[in-house]
Design a protein around this motif. Structure first.
Motif, PDB file in Angstrom:
ATOM      1  N   UNK A   1       0.849  -1.196   0.000  1.00 22.94           N
ATOM      2  CA  UNK A   1       0.000   0.000   0.000  1.00 22.94           C
ATOM      3  C   UNK A   1       0.879   1.238   0.000  1.00 22.94           C
ATOM      4  N   UNK A   2       0.700   2.062  -1.023  1.00 22.71           N
ATOM      5  CA  UNK A   2       1.553   3.233  -1.178  1.00 22.71           C
ATOM      6  C   UNK A   2       0.878   4.493  -0.666  1.00 22.71           C
ATOM      7  N   UNK A   3       1.651   5.303   0.022  1.00 22.31           N
ATOM      8  CA  UNK A   3       1.153   6.585   0.524  1.00 22.31           C
ATOM      9  C   UNK A   3       0.686   7.477  -0.631  1.00 22.31           C
ATOM     10  N   UNK A   4       1.371   7.386  -1.765  1.00 16.69           N
ATOM     11  CA  UNK A   4       1.015   8.217  -2.926  1.00 16.69           C
ATOM     12  C   UNK A   4      -0.373   7.872  -3.488  1.00 16.69           C
ATOM     13  N   UNK A   5      -0.895   6.701  -3.135  1.00 17.63           N
ATOM     14  CA  UNK A   5      -2.256   6.334  -3.574  1.00 17.63           C
ATOM     15  C   UNK A   5      -3.328   7.211  -2.927  1.00 17.63           C
ATOM     16  N   UNK A   6      -2.936   8.001  -1.941  1.00 20.85           N
ATOM     17  CA  UNK A   6      -3.886   8.856  -1.211  1.00 20.85           C
ATOM     18  C   UNK A   6      -3.583  10.340  -1.445  1.00 20.85           C
ATOM     19  N   UNK A   7      -2.934  10.601  -2.583  1.00 18.54           N
ATOM     20  CA  UNK A   7      -2.630  11.971  -2.975  1.00 18.54           C
ATOM     21  C   UNK A   7      -3.747  12.498  -3.876  1.00 18.54           C
ATOM     22  N   UNK A   8      -3.934  13.797  -3.891  1.00 18.19           N
ATOM     23  CA  UNK A   8      -4.872  14.428  -4.818  1.00 18.19           C
ATOM     24  C   UNK A   8      -4.461  15.879  -5.028  1.00 18.19           C
ATOM     25  N   UNK A   9      -4.931  16.462  -6.129  1.00 17.15           N
ATOM     26  CA  UNK A   9      -4.583  17.852  -6.450  1.00 17.15           C
ATOM     27  C   UNK A   9      -5.557  18.805  -5.770  1.00 17.15           C
ATOM     28  N   UNK A  10      -5.006  19.781  -5.074  1.00 17.78           N
ATOM     29  CA  UNK A  10      -5.838  20.757  -4.375  1.00 17.78           C
ATOM     30  C   UNK A  10      -5.304  22.165  -4.631  1.00 17.78           C
ATOM     31  N   UNK A  11      -6.076  23.012  -5.303  1.00 22.69           N
ATOM     32  CA  UNK A  11      -5.654  24.404  -5.461  1.00 22.69           C
ATOM     33  C   UNK A  11      -5.547  25.078  -4.092  1.00 22.69           C
ATOM     34  N   UNK A  12      -4.477  25.839  -3.908  1.00 23.59           N
ATOM     35  CA  UNK A  12      -4.207  26.441  -2.596  1.00 23.59           C
ATOM     36  C   UNK A  12      -5.336  27.354  -2.131  1.00 23.59           C
ATOM     37  N   UNK A  13      -6.040  27.977  -3.086  1.00 21.33           N
ATOM     38  CA  UNK A  13      -7.099  28.917  -2.684  1.00 21.33           C
ATOM     39  C   UNK A  13      -8.300  28.218  -2.032  1.00 21.33           C
ATOM     40  N   UNK A  14      -8.353  26.882  -2.122  1.00 19.02           N
ATOM     41  CA  UNK A  14      -9.454  26.149  -1.478  1.00 19.02           C
ATOM     42  C   UNK A  14      -9.144  25.757  -0.030  1.00 19.02           C
ATOM     43  N   UNK A  15      -7.940  26.048   0.430  1.00 20.35           N
ATOM     44  CA  UNK A  15      -7.598  25.785   1.843  1.00 20.35           C
ATOM     45  C   UNK A  15      -8.173  26.928   2.683  1.00 20.35           C
ATOM     46  N   UNK A  16      -9.178  26.606   3.491  1.00 22.65           N
ATOM     47  CA  UNK A  16      -9.853  27.644   4.297  1.00 22.65           C
ATOM     48  C   UNK A  16      -8.877  28.257   5.293  1.00 22.65           C
ATOM     49  N   UNK A  17      -8.759  29.578   5.263  1.00 19.38           N
ATOM     50  CA  UNK A  17      -7.833  30.279   6.147  1.00 19.38           C
ATOM     51  C   UNK A  17      -8.503  30.815   7.407  1.00 19.38           C
ATOM     52  N   UNK A  18      -9.792  31.046   7.325  1.00 23.05           N
ATOM     53  CA  UNK A  18     -10.527  31.589   8.478  1.00 23.05           C
ATOM     54  C   UNK A  18     -11.855  30.847   8.611  1.00 23.05           C
ATOM     55  N   UNK A  19     -12.387  30.768   9.832  1.00 20.09           N
ATOM     56  CA  UNK A  19     -13.702  30.139  10.003  1.00 20.09           C
ATOM     57  C   UNK A  19     -14.806  31.036   9.449  1.00 20.09           C
ATOM     58  N   UNK A 152      -0.712  25.202   7.595  1.00 15.39           N
ATOM     59  CA  UNK A 152      -1.289  25.671   6.324  1.00 15.39           C
ATOM     60  C   UNK A 152      -2.234  26.859   6.524  1.00 15.39           C
ATOM     61  N   UNK A 153      -2.504  27.234   7.772  1.00 18.60           N
ATOM     62  CA  UNK A 153      -3.323  28.424   8.048  1.00 18.60           C
ATOM     63  C   UNK A 153      -2.385  29.598   8.312  1.00 18.60           C
ATOM     64  N   UNK A 328     -11.492  23.457   2.228  1.00 18.74           N
ATOM     65  CA  UNK A 328     -10.809  22.272   2.741  1.00 18.74           C
ATOM     66  C   UNK A 328     -10.117  22.517   4.085  1.00 18.74           C
ATOM     67  N   UNK A 329      -9.910  21.404   4.798  1.00 23.07           N
ATOM     68  CA  UNK A 329      -9.128  21.286   6.028  1.00 23.07           C
ATOM     69  C   UNK A 329      -9.846  21.870   7.251  1.00 23.07           C
ATOM     70  N   UNK A 330      -9.082  22.330   8.243  1.00 16.98           N
ATOM     71  CA  UNK A 330      -9.620  22.592   9.585  1.00 16.98           C
ATOM     72  C   UNK A 330     -10.821  23.528   9.622  1.00 16.98           C
ATOM     73  N   UNK A 331     -10.761  24.651   8.905  1.00 14.18           N
ATOM     74  CA  UNK A 331     -11.857  25.613   8.901  1.00 14.18           C
ATOM     75  C   UNK A 331     -12.756  25.436   7.673  1.00 14.18           C
ATOM     76  N   UNK A 332     -12.634  24.280   7.015  1.00 12.93           N
ATOM     77  CA  UNK A 332     -13.358  24.044   5.776  1.00 12.93           C
ATOM     78  C   UNK A 332     -14.714  23.395   5.975  1.00 12.93           C
ATOM     79  N   UNK A 333     -15.243  22.868   4.879  1.00 13.22           N
ATOM     80  CA  UNK A 333     -16.577  22.262   4.858  1.00 13.22           C
ATOM     81  C   UNK A 333     -16.535  20.818   5.365  1.00 13.22           C
ATOM     82  N   UNK A 334     -17.733  20.216   5.419  1.00 15.84           N
ATOM     83  CA  UNK A 334     -17.861  18.894   6.052  1.00 15.84           C
ATOM     84  C   UNK A 334     -18.392  17.845   5.070  1.00 15.84           C
TER      85      UNK A 334
END
Length: 338
Positions: A1-19, A152-153, A328-334
């Motif tokens: 099982x490769x760690x790279x099998x759980x990679x995906x492309x994510x544009x940086x602007x989709x990383x939620x910076x604020x709640x 990443x925040x 995406x991520x901590x302050x992102x959607x569910x």
């Protein structure tokens, strides 16, 4: 099982910076793991997907202001992130820069209000410190510490309570159980009015949850242990729910790991450490559904949800979420996986 099998492309602007201004205003992607379909909803719609046959299990840990900036006795600056209370004022920490910290060295915070003596050094920046102070540590950390937001925040958090769930109770976490950040008192009240049973467990989030997987073969990854508790009352209520055929819905990967760690032909009152690592091939015993956020590529958390719903289905859903510009991520959607 490769760690790279759980990679995906994510544009940086989709990383939620604020709640979001309103906790419950986030979006909700509802996944049906049997039919391999999804729906786009809002988090307040979670009320429509739960009823009196459901038990909602929430992690009531409380994030401590665990990020400390101090001065070494040689004059240099060191950042210390408190990860885990090992007892007798000894803490597992991440220290930066670790190479500048030596065993026996004292780091001072807040003009000596808090001091930390390095008593052990491990790999990957981990150090054990003996904390020296007068008074109550939680109060001292409130004065000196900062909320340990993920790297990443980049935005400063205006209100530190927004990195706490509304039901946070037991201090000890170095990161928030982020799936719970979407719940408001109003949403919880409406769920209870529908007959949904709320049960609280505690897992103090530490290095095990957020340490990246650096092994190429993910099965070689070693999870650091995290402390969890299930009360006698919670265990009894969970066992009754199982007996009555109710659906157990875990809020977040931390609640999932707590329940799966504690289940052995039933739940029992537990205070223990868990280093459980859940990845595809794992057979779930305790939970039937879960509410979770969108997780980092190649993380143990995306591996956990892949174990629950299937790797290809999860990665397809993530691709759809990117296309639909979810946050995406901590302050992102569910996401609700049923």
């Amino acid at each position: 099982m490769l760690t790279t099998d759980y990679d995906y492309d994510l544009p940086e602007e989709l990383i939620a910076q604020t709640p979001l201004k309103d906790r419950g205003a986030s979006r909700l992607m509802v996944l049906d793991k049997k039919t391999k379909t999804w729906e786009h909803k809002h988090f307040t719609d979670i009320i429509d997907y739960l009823d009196s046959n459901d038990v909602l299990v929430l992690n009531d840990t409380k994030v401590i202001p665990a990020r400390l900036i101090g001065t070494r006795d040689t004059g240099g600056v060191t950042e210390v992130l408190l990860l885990k209370d090992l007892g007798e004022n000894v803490w597992q920490t991440l220290a930066r820069p670790q190479r500048k910290v030596h065993i026996g060295q004292i780091i001072s915070f807040g003009d000596g209000m808090l001091k930390a003596e390095c008593i052990e050094k491990e790999d990957q920046g981990i150090c054990k410190f003996k904390l020296i102070y007068d008074g109550i540590l939680v109060e001292i950390l409130d004065k000196l510490g900062e909320m340990p937001l993920p790297p990443y925040i980049h935005e400063k958090l205006a209100d530190k309570d927004r990195y706490q769930t509304v039901y946070a109770k037991h201090p000890g976490s170095a990161a928030a159980p982020t799936a719970g950040l979407h719940f408001t008192p109003e949403i919880l009240k409406k769920l209870e009015e529908k007959g949904v049973e709320l049960i609280y467990v505690t897992l103090h989030v530490g290095l095990g949850t957020f340490r990246p997987v650096e092994e190429e073969d993910l099965t070689n990854h070693v999870m650091h242990s995290e402390y969890y508790e299930i009360s006698k009352e919670a265990a009894e209520r969970l066992n009754l729910a199982k007996k009555n055929g109710k659906r157990i819905v875990a809020v977040g990967t931390t609640s999932t790991r707590t329940l799966e760690s504690a289940y052995d032909n039933g739940f029992k009152e537990t205070c223990a450490n868990t280093s459980i690592f859940i990845y595809p091939g794992y057979k779930f015993k305790a939970i039937d559904a879960q509410i979770t956020n969108f997780h980092l590529p190649k993380s143990t958390l995306i591996m956990l949800v892949s174990a629950f719903a299937g790797r290809e289905f999860i990665l397809d859903a993530y691709k759809e979420a990117v296309k639909e510009k979810y946050r995406f991520f901590s302050f992102g959607d569910a996401m609700f996986i049923k």
